[in-house]
Write an enzyme that holds these catalytic residues in place. Sequence first.
Site, mmCIF file in Angstrom:
data_model
loop_
_atom_site.group_PDB
_atom_site.id
_atom_site.type_symbol
_atom_site.label_atom_id
_atom_site.label_comp_id
_atom_site.label_asym_id
_atom_site.label_seq_id
_atom_site.Cartn_x
_atom_site.Cartn_y
_atom_site.Cartn_z
ATOM 1 N N HIS A 62 0.857 -1.192 0.000
ATOM 2 C CA HIS A 62 0.000 0.000 0.000
ATOM 3 C C HIS A 62 0.886 1.234 0.000
ATOM 4 C CE1 HIS A 62 -3.775 2.018 1.955
ATOM 5 N NE2 HIS A 62 -3.149 2.853 1.140
ATOM 6 N N ASN A 218 -6.908 3.118 11.443
ATOM 7 C CA ASN A 218 -7.047 4.409 10.782
ATOM 8 C C ASN A 218 -8.211 4.396 9.813
ATOM 9 O OD1 ASN A 218 -3.586 4.135 10.846
ATOM 10 N ND2 ASN A 218 -4.636 5.760 11.947
ATOM 11 N N ALA A 219 -9.026 5.460 9.836
ATOM 12 C CA ALA A 219 -10.184 5.620 8.942
ATOM 13 C C ALA A 219 -11.244 4.542 9.174
ATOM 14 C CB ALA A 219 -9.766 5.645 7.477
ATOM 15 N N ASP A 247 4.868 4.554 11.650
ATOM 16 C CA ASP A 247 5.644 5.781 11.449
ATOM 17 C C ASP A 247 5.674 6.665 12.688
ATOM 18 O OD1 ASP A 247 3.011 6.609 11.436
ATOM 19 O OD2 ASP A 247 3.171 7.826 9.621
ATOM 20 N N ASP A 273 1.779 3.436 3.159
ATOM 21 C CA ASP A 273 0.694 4.348 2.769
ATOM 22 C C ASP A 273 1.295 5.695 2.387
ATOM 23 O OD1 ASP A 273 -1.889 5.212 2.234
ATOM 24 O OD2 ASP A 273 -2.313 5.770 4.303
#
Length: 393
Positions: A62, A218-219, A247, A273
């Site tokens: 990704h 996330n999301a 990260d 990402d």
Amino acid sequence: MTTADRDRTALAGARLVLPGGVVDGDRLAVEGERIAGFGGEAEAGDLDLTGYTVVPGFVDLHVHGGGGASYASGIAEEALRAARTHLEHGTTTTIASTVTGEIDEVARQAAVLSELVEDGVLAGVHFEGPFISHNRCGAHRPDLLRDPDPALVRKLVDAARGHAKMVTLAPELPGGLESVRMLADLGVIAAVGHTDSDYTTTLEAVEAGATVATHLFNAMPGIAHRAPGPIVALLEDERVTVELINDGVHLHPSVLDLAYGTAGAARVALITDAMGAAGMGDGLYPLGPLQVEVKEGVARLVEGGAIAGSTLTLDVAFKRSVTVNRLSLNQTVESLSTTPARLLGLSDSIGSLETGKLADLVVVDSETFDLVAVMRRGRWVLGADRFSPVAPA
């Protein structure tokens, strides 16, 4: 020197992270594009890798861009620059991710990316959007979102000419579960992400064939004690591989530890990402039709301020996993290489250091875990000048 001689090299004295464990001071031989074997005494002309650790090349499921370039640009030269940027940070196998756009434009981008798959630069195409939730759209333009009508999903898959590897969608939307079933039948990974789905609907998506959680946590809705939501459903099912962005921005280290404790390294794929700013400095960058500002390495939409992907490279994820999360070298390698390679059906050629597999190698310093060198298919991408040849006995 013959052509055959030039196509042979050996790395001596290195720490090797092998499927069975870590071996110190071993020797790895390469012939042509592939790993020829292990062991034996160091020979004159071998490269001396004492003090270095060799791991398999990283596999990113990704990633949207890097080096100031975006896969969603639909420009081959930009895609090449993005792939090269991540290659120089250890990603030897890349799946190019698109972002939400007009269906016809995303289809055009897929056609361009597919040519690079056929050229051996990329390993496939991942469609992230437009079949995602308005409530969890993140850095995707809300006015371009679409319900996952199977006909539209199939249009994008077909545009990739057999190279579509994954589609992220929100299964609670009209057509969501039907599209998951269709993707599973086509051999394309259905990923649950950018979703407002509840626990039950997420389980239904897994039963329908979804096998990946797009950047878990996330999301998507968080975990509530009476409404566990998609996170618990995706973590608890052994059929699901969960993507994590290590990260230090997208996830607190303890949350990443929680995911590992529940799913294990065999079900975790560390991803970037990354958007175009990866490998670059702060500034303004495009992400599909949106504008992103990067400050102190964190990418956010100019309008609204939502986190817009990352500036991460997988060598940084490797170092963080070992030094911050205290994962073992084998766990880290599993999540950066072995697990994503298996998910893509490429375990016969990449994902681990084994005889006969492609010589996709990453060399890191054994003390600091900083990237030192990268080899792809038996040829050095960078760092070969760091090593001295073994002297004759």
